[in-house]
Enzyme design. Structure first.
Site, short mmCIF file in Angstrom:
data_model
loop_
_atom_site.label_atom_id
_atom_site.label_comp_id
_atom_site.label_asym_id
_atom_site.label_seq_id
_atom_site.Cartn_x
_atom_site.Cartn_y
_atom_site.Cartn_z
N THR A 47 0.83 -1.21 0.00
CA THR A 47 0.00 0.00 0.00
C THR A 47 0.86 1.26 0.00
OG1 THR A 47 -1.61 -1.22 1.32
CG2 THR A 47 -1.91 1.16 1.18
N THR A 48 1.92 1.25 0.81
CA THR A 48 2.78 2.42 0.97
C THR A 48 3.46 2.79 -0.35
OG1 THR A 48 3.16 1.74 3.25
CG2 THR A 48 4.64 3.40 2.39
N TYR A 110 -13.41 -3.83 -1.45
CA TYR A 110 -14.54 -3.26 -2.19
C TYR A 110 -15.68 -4.23 -2.42
CZ TYR A 110 -17.24 -0.32 -5.34
OH TYR A 110 -18.24 0.41 -5.90
N TYR A 136 -2.76 -10.72 4.26
CA TYR A 136 -2.69 -9.33 4.72
C TYR A 136 -4.11 -8.85 5.02
CZ TYR A 136 -1.66 -4.26 4.57
OH TYR A 136 -1.55 -2.91 4.85
N ARG A 141 -8.73 -0.39 5.10
CA ARG A 141 -8.60 -0.13 3.67
C ARG A 141 -9.49 -1.03 2.82
NH1 ARG A 141 -4.61 3.28 1.92
NH2 ARG A 141 -3.04 3.90 3.45
N LYS A 164 0.18 -10.72 7.78
CA LYS A 164 0.40 -9.33 8.20
C LYS A 164 -0.95 -8.86 8.71
CE LYS A 164 1.53 -4.67 6.61
NZ LYS A 164 1.80 -3.78 5.45
N ILE A 206 5.76 -5.64 9.43
CA ILE A 206 6.01 -5.01 8.13
C ILE A 206 5.63 -3.56 8.33
CG2 ILE A 206 5.35 -4.86 5.70
CD1 ILE A 206 4.98 -7.89 5.72
#
Length: 291
Positions: A47-48, A110, A136, A141, A164, A206
């Site tokens: 994401t980052t 989504y 993850y 998000r 994660k 992470i």
């Protein structure tokens, strides 16, 4: 098998030039800064990395550059996930397994699958992936939470080596740690809760902030893993203000402001994100000067 991912991994940001193109000199600088700082592994296309705004070709060239700069010094985990299971399988067919050590695959966002839908999504990936898989979970998000029960069910599959976990609910983290198989990694996706998770039996983090303070953050996690809990918490308390700053205006605006202040790379981001405001950048600068 999965022990190489204990400690601190960093979810690398993608440095950009002012015109929005990838700043490959900045990528080189960032990767070397993290490695020199003593982190245990690199995570690309998380994401980052603003990966949702990168084209297929940009992703390919970015990953190739990170792999080249790393030069097999550290393990590399690549983000391959999304809400189209078939597209993930297609991507997995094309991956060069010699360049990566595991994939990080986010809970579908989504379209909000049921727990059973999440299980079957990952079961298909498990049966197809040429590399070990880190789940993850990041409900803030994705819009849906993968429960501890589903994670523990998935932990029994051959290719799934850990999670994660960025649920924000520490009780859920504890439930996973309590009942997980011995070789299943529980990796924090929350910088603030990473050390408490390690103290409870987790395996590391992470991290976002870990690329801004690689030496300090990775040493803190190592202290926690080796049982020096009070010393580790003292280090965490010193970093807490800047962890808050890193997320105050969203990620990666905050961490890029930190990296700019430290001279690692510039702070440009892609719309719809905006760089950190002057107020936040000033707070970050003052913290770094006094840290």
């Amino acid at each position: 098998m999965s022990g190489f991912l204990r400690g601190t991994g960093v979810a690398l940001a993608t440095p950009f030039n002012k015109d929005g193109s990838i700043d490959f000199d900045g990528v080189t600088s960032l990767v070397n800064y993290c490695i020199d700082g003593g982190i245990e592994y690199l995570v690309v296309l998380g994401t980052t990395a603003e990966s949702v705004t990168l084209s297929k070709e940009e992703k390919k060239t970015l990953v190739q550059h990170v792999v080249k700069v790393n030069n097999k010094r550290l393990p590399v985990v690549i983000g391959i996930g999304g809400n189209n299971t078939a597209a993930i399988l297609e991507e997995l067919e094309q991956i060069d397994t010699s360049e990566f050590d595991a994939i990080l695959s986010v809970v579908p966002m989504y379209n909000k699958p049921t727990q059973e839908g999440m299980y079957h999504h990952y079961k298909v990936i498990n049966d197809t992936s040429p590399l070990p898989i880190l789940l993850y979970n990041v409900p803030s998000r994705t819009g849906s939470n993968m429960t501890a029960e589903t994670t523990l069910r998935l932990s029994k599959l051959d290719n799934i080596i850990g999670i994660k976990e960025a649920v924000g609910d520490f009780t859920q983290v504890l439930r996973i740690i309590k009942d997980k198989p011995d070789d299943f990694l529980v990796i924090s996706g929350d910088d603030t809760l990473a050390l408490p998770a390690v103290a409870a039996g987790g395996d590391g983090v992470i991290s976002v902030i870990g690329q801004g303070f690689p030496k300090e953050f990775s040493e803190m996690i190592r202290l926690g893993l080796s049982g020096h809990i009070q010393q580790a918490f003292n280090a965490l308390y010193g970093l807490l203000p800047v962890i808050d700053y890193a997320f105050e205006e969203g990620n990666p605006a905050g961490i890029k402001s930190i990296l700019k202040t430290k001279g690692v790379c510039d702070d440009n981001v892609r719309l719809p994100l905006l760089p950190a405001t002057q107020d936040l950048a000033k707070k970050i600068k003052v913290f770094i000067e006094n840290y």
